[in-house]
Design an enzyme around this catalytic site. Sequence first.
Site, PDB file in Angstrom:
ATOM      1  CD  GLU A  91      -2.502  -1.314   2.674  1.00  0.00           C
ATOM      2  OE1 GLU A  91      -2.745  -0.311   3.379  1.00  0.00           O
ATOM      3  OE2 GLU A  91      -2.757  -2.477   3.032  1.00  0.00           O
ATOM      4  CB  CYS A 104       2.710   7.106   3.442  1.00  0.00           C
ATOM      5  SG  CYS A 104       2.985   5.770   4.624  1.00  0.00           S
ATOM      6  CB  CYS A 111       6.101  -6.038   9.173  1.00  0.00           C
ATOM      7  SG  CYS A 111       7.225  -5.215  10.319  1.00  0.00           S
ATOM      8  CB  CYS A 115       4.162  -3.329  16.585  1.00  0.00           C
ATOM      9  SG  CYS A 115       5.896  -2.873  16.431  1.00  0.00           S
ATOM     10  CB  CYS A 118       1.322  -2.704  13.558  1.00  0.00           C
ATOM     11  SG  CYS A 118       1.740  -2.305  11.863  1.00  0.00           S
ATOM     12  CB  CYS A 335      -0.642   1.269   6.962  1.00  0.00           C
ATOM     13  SG  CYS A 335       0.337   1.042   5.536  1.00  0.00           S
TER      14      CYS A 335
HETATM   15  N1  SAH Z   1       8.085  -0.210  10.859  1.00  0.00           N
HETATM   16  C1  SAH Z   1       8.196   1.203  10.922  1.00  0.00           C
HETATM   17  C2  SAH Z   1       7.383   1.952   9.889  1.00  0.00           C
HETATM   18  C3  SAH Z   1       5.982   1.497   9.617  1.00  0.00           C
HETATM   19  S1  SAH Z   1       4.725   1.867  10.767  1.00  0.00           S
HETATM   20  C4  SAH Z   1       7.907   1.692  12.312  1.00  0.00           C
HETATM   21  O1  SAH Z   1       7.573   0.882  13.168  1.00  0.00           O
HETATM   22  O2  SAH Z   1       8.091   2.861  12.590  1.00  0.00           O
HETATM   23  C5  SAH Z   1       4.527   3.606  10.741  1.00  0.00           C
HETATM   24  C6  SAH Z   1       3.967   4.160  12.048  1.00  0.00           C
HETATM   25  O3  SAH Z   1       2.592   3.781  12.228  1.00  0.00           O
HETATM   26  C7  SAH Z   1       4.713   3.654  13.253  1.00  0.00           C
HETATM   27  O4  SAH Z   1       4.901   4.690  14.179  1.00  0.00           O
HETATM   28  C8  SAH Z   1       3.751   2.629  13.810  1.00  0.00           C
HETATM   29  O5  SAH Z   1       4.027   2.367  15.145  1.00  0.00           O
HETATM   30  C9  SAH Z   1       2.430   3.295  13.538  1.00  0.00           C
HETATM   31  N2  SAH Z   1       1.279   2.412  13.576  1.00  0.00           N
HETATM   32  C10 SAH Z   1       1.197   1.113  13.278  1.00  0.00           C
HETATM   33  N3  SAH Z   1      -0.051   0.650  13.453  1.00  0.00           N
HETATM   34  C11 SAH Z   1      -0.777   1.682  13.873  1.00  0.00           C
HETATM   35  C12 SAH Z   1      -2.138   1.846  14.235  1.00  0.00           C
HETATM   36  N4  SAH Z   1      -2.992   0.841  14.196  1.00  0.00           N
HETATM   37  N5  SAH Z   1      -2.550   3.078  14.622  1.00  0.00           N
HETATM   38  C13 SAH Z   1      -1.677   4.115  14.655  1.00  0.00           C
HETATM   39  N6  SAH Z   1      -0.389   4.017  14.332  1.00  0.00           N
HETATM   40  C14 SAH Z   1       0.054   2.820  13.953  1.00  0.00           C
END
Ligand code: SAH
Length: 345
Positions: A91, A104, A111, A115, A118, A335
């Site tokens: 995406e 973006c 991944c 987390c 996510c 995302c």
């Molecule tokens: N892997 C990298 C980049 C991708 S995620 C990272 O962890 O930074 C980009 C951002 O979106 C990160 O800050 C991540 O923690 C956040 N993110 C992921 N899922 C999310 C969600 N459901 N709501 C808000 N932010 C989210």
Amino acid sequence: MTDNKIDILSLFPEELGKVLENEPKYRVKQLFDWLHKGATFDEMTNLPKKMREELQEKTYVALPQILKKYVSKVDGTVKYLFRLFDGQCIESVVMKYKHGNTICISSQAGCKMGCKFCASTQNGWVRNLTSSEMLGQVLVAQKDTGLRISNIVLMGIGEPLDNYDNVMRFLRLVNLDDGVNIGLRHISLSTCGVVDKIYALAEESLPVTLSISLHHSNDKDRSALMPINKKWNIDELLTACKVFFEKTGRRISFEYAVIAGVNDNDEQANALADLLLKKLPGIPFHVNLIPVNPVEGTGFTSGIKNVMQFQAALEKRRVNATIRRKLGSDIDASCGQLRRQEMNL
Ligand code: SAH
């Protein structure tokens, strides 16, 4: 790809020159210009047909294919679901800000980082994207929207520092004067905290903005939310940030997804302020508060009142904090969710 063909969009001009060693220099330049406009071989009409046929035999252009496209009626945000050559879906999102159009992009299909909040990681990691597949997202979006993109954030699917070499090549390609020509200062690289690679990045002489996904200010809670914290704890992460600032002079950005009942009370805002002010004295940094995007199966939500209160508590401590404006509210899907739907994950 298949057939040992050369991934031509991933090459620097001098490498392209080697592939086309029998062609005059101006042809190499013409080809480079076409490639970096997102053109296919058929569109390169000022190149001799024979040259195009040879190129097609020996090489391929790794442009992602637009599978779905959603345009926000509210603010013009465009969200793409792209298909890569092997059927993997990723995406990208184009957002219109006053300071310029920002894309973006994704850096991996899936991944590994795990987390808890996510969507991108819920079904694991499949593969790294090549530099050309990252560049391709910018080129196709630019060509399709007709907009000049001036900023990039590596905040889509994937952990960019877990695909280090390809991401470095992508940053240098997208920065080329004759290519898309996006200034490194206009690129943000977001990481969950791959500390060894933050040190490596600090040595690259690439003045990108480093964005750290922090989300908690103590190790116990951060480890529960973000497994990477068990490998490198908060102290190690912030020490790396300090070194990154010392080497690059770039202010550090921290992302904090404000999750109701998990990390959003006043005490936690103060603990965050204590941590950053203590560990990064005299170092410019900024906190980006993100209202969490609900992801199926996580149960996480944000209360906007709490987000504002959290910001106020940080500001009181003179910690610079902004709330990320939610763009494209009518095409919302955090995302990684489109990929999951499309690929039945
Ligand atoms: N892997 C990298 C980049 C991708 S995620 C990272 O962890 O930074 C980009 C951002 O979106 C990160 O800050 C991540 O923690 C956040 N993110 C992921 N899922 C999310 C969600 N459901 N709501 C808000 N932010 C989210």
